[in-house]
Design a protein around this motif. Structure first.
Motif, short mmCIF file in Angstrom:
data_model
loop_
_atom_site.label_atom_id
_atom_site.label_comp_id
_atom_site.label_asym_id
_atom_site.label_seq_id
_atom_site.Cartn_x
_atom_site.Cartn_y
_atom_site.Cartn_z
N LEU A 1 0.83 -1.18 0.00
CA LEU A 1 0.00 0.17 -0.18
C LEU A 1 0.90 1.04 0.05
CD1 LEU A 1 -2.71 1.26 0.14
CD2 LEU A 1 -2.71 1.14 2.59
N VAL A 2 1.07 1.89 -1.14
CA VAL A 2 1.85 3.00 -1.32
C VAL A 2 0.81 4.21 -1.41
CG1 VAL A 2 3.49 4.20 -2.68
CG2 VAL A 2 3.59 1.59 -2.34
N LEU A 3 0.96 5.26 -0.61
CA LEU A 3 -0.03 6.44 -0.82
C LEU A 3 0.50 7.87 -0.85
CD1 LEU A 3 -2.43 5.56 2.07
CD2 LEU A 3 -2.77 4.96 -0.37
N ASP A 4 0.07 8.59 -1.42
CA ASP A 4 0.85 9.97 -1.58
C ASP A 4 1.02 10.70 -0.15
OD1 ASP A 4 -1.41 11.88 -1.02
OD2 ASP A 4 -2.22 10.89 -2.64
N VAL A 5 1.77 11.57 -0.15
CA VAL A 5 2.18 12.24 1.16
C VAL A 5 1.07 12.83 1.99
CG1 VAL A 5 3.50 14.07 2.42
CG2 VAL A 5 4.65 12.58 0.60
N ALA A 6 0.13 13.58 1.17
CA ALA A 6 -0.88 14.25 1.92
C ALA A 6 -2.01 13.11 2.41
CB ALA A 6 -1.77 15.14 0.81
N ARG A 7 -2.19 12.20 1.60
CA ARG A 7 -3.16 11.11 2.00
C ARG A 7 -2.48 10.47 3.09
NH1 ARG A 7 -6.07 6.65 -1.75
NH2 ARG A 7 -8.00 6.49 -0.70
N SER A 8 -1.36 10.19 3.29
CA SER A 8 -0.56 9.32 4.22
C SER A 8 -0.73 10.07 5.51
CB SER A 8 0.77 9.02 4.02
OG SER A 8 0.64 8.07 2.93
N MET A 9 -0.66 11.42 5.57
CA MET A 9 -0.64 12.05 6.63
C MET A 9 -2.02 12.05 7.33
SD MET A 9 2.07 13.85 7.38
CE MET A 9 3.69 14.55 6.79
#
Length: 403
Positions: A305-313
């Motif tokens: 599961l790799v997510l962009d930074v904003a979504r990960s935050m």
């Protein structure tokens, strides 16, 4: 463009009707074969010096001359460098140059854009030739321009030199012209390729520098979050008991964000986060803090599961709230049990499942934490659908679906 052929020798023996004009004549067949052979090389080879040298060798075969060279126009616009050649003494190719003076045949050819022929250099009164040319025994010279690409100056000249006086026919010049145009196309292709590679290199360097800057920025953000956490811990020590829970919540959220920053800093792609690893960090950290680390953590092999930074935050804060509430409320008045954290692939999306084997709740009576308003807001920011499943004595299960 009109062909201007300068020669001091008669060409009556090359008039129409001559066998040399016959396309089946051995000379014409050889020239056509050489044109085809050079065309293949010009399309396949990416080494300009190899192309230019082979061009000189083949054109010499085509016309049966002793010497051939390509002279390249230099950036000053007043000098030609012998870039490639065959048949010349040492110290000519790559070294010798020609000044484009008014009385040079090369200057005339470049100025007029037309082939320039000197059938007998010894009898030539119009032009003065370079000393290295005479020293190598050249007695006849044919200059044909190698045109530049769009909006570019001429590359230089293709020069055919003979050690005996020679009357280059109109058919010879026509062949040379076509040959030089083919050579010009090859040169232009490699110039464009060189420019593209140069730009690619600049972009690669710029990207590498940008990655260093962004990486350093993420590293500093992580350090700043840790600094804020340390300051909050200091404040917590001096706070009364009623305020400490508030400090703990803020400190925990800072740590969750720091976990994301740590994973960004370790990633090759600085705009992406390995969220499975981040989630494992958050869960392990909270278990260590609560219940003396006695609760068990079960994490089945997670789907990537790799997510962009904003979504990960945003999602890291949701998961932090869910796990925190499990630590606080799942095993009230009993020994800590098992926390299961799982990531599964569902259709084109993923599900994050966080479950405990604790006391559970009566649905509809959960006022905060798992299913609380704060978690719901964060879930919306992370584009996640949040669902809570619980009942007294049966533990609690939170499912986050990511599309």
């Amino acid at each position: 463009m009109t062909l201007t052929l300068y020669t001091s020798m008669p060409v009556s023996h090359h008039q129409r009707g001559s066998p040399e004009l016959d396309p089946d004549h051995p000379l014409r067949l050889r020239q056509q074969t050489i044109l085809a052979k050079f065309g293949e090389l010009a399309l396949q080879c990416d080494d300009l010096d190899e192309i230019l040298t082979e061009a000189c060798r083949l054109v010499g075969q085509a016309l049966g001359t002793d010497l051939a060279k390509v002279v390249e126009l230099q950036s000053d616009g007043r000098t030609l460098l012998v870039r490639a050649g065959v048949g010349w003494k040492a110290g000519v190719v790559g070294v010798a140059s020609i000044d484009l003076t008014e009385n040079s045949s090369e200057a005339y050819a470049l100025r007029c854009g037309e082939p320039m022929i000197s059938p007998d250099v010894a009898k030539e009164t119009r032009f003065k030739y370079a000393d290295f040319l005479i020293d190598n025994g050249a007695q006849a010279v044919a200059n044909v321009i190698i045109i530049g690409g769009k909006d570019r100056p001429a590359f230089g000249l293709l020069q055919i030199d003979s050690r005996t006086p020679r009357d280059f026919s109109e058919e010879d010049v026509s062949f040379l012209r076509g040959y030089a145009n083919l050579l010009a196309a090859a040169v232009d292709r490699l110039r464009v390729l060189h420019d593209l590679r140069g730009r690619e290199m600049l972009l690669t360097r710029a990207l590498a520098q940008e990655q260093v800057v962004v990486s350093e920025l993420h590293h500093r953000v992580k350090n700043n979050l840790q600094t804020v956490s340390s300051l909050l811990r200091m404040g917590r020590r001096n706070a009364d008991s009623s305020a400490r829970d508030g400090f703990d919540e803020v400190i925990g959220r800072m740590n969750a964000l720091a976990a994301v920053q740590s994973r960004i800093y370790e990633s090759i792609h600085l705009n992406e986060v390995d969220f499975a690893a981040t989630l494992a960090d958050i869960a392990a950290s909270l278990i260590k803090i609560y219940h003396g680390g006695q609760a068990s953590l079960v994490m089945p092999v997670a789907a990537p599961l790799v997510l962009d930074v904003a979504r990960s935050m945003a999602l890291s804060l949701v998961c932090y709230e869910v796990i925190l509430n499990a630590m606080k409320y799942a095993w009230v008045d009993r020994a800590p049990g098992t926390l299961t954290v799982e990531i599964t692939k569902v259709g084109s999306g993923h599900e994050i499942i966080i479950a405990d084997d604790g006391v559970g709740f009566v649905e509809g009576e959960v006022a905060r934490g798992m299913g609380g308003r704060f978690s719901q807001i964060l879930a919306g920011q992370a584009s996640a659908q949040l669902a809570l499943f619980t009942s007294p004595g049966s533990g609690t299960r939170v499912v986050m679906r990511l599309s």
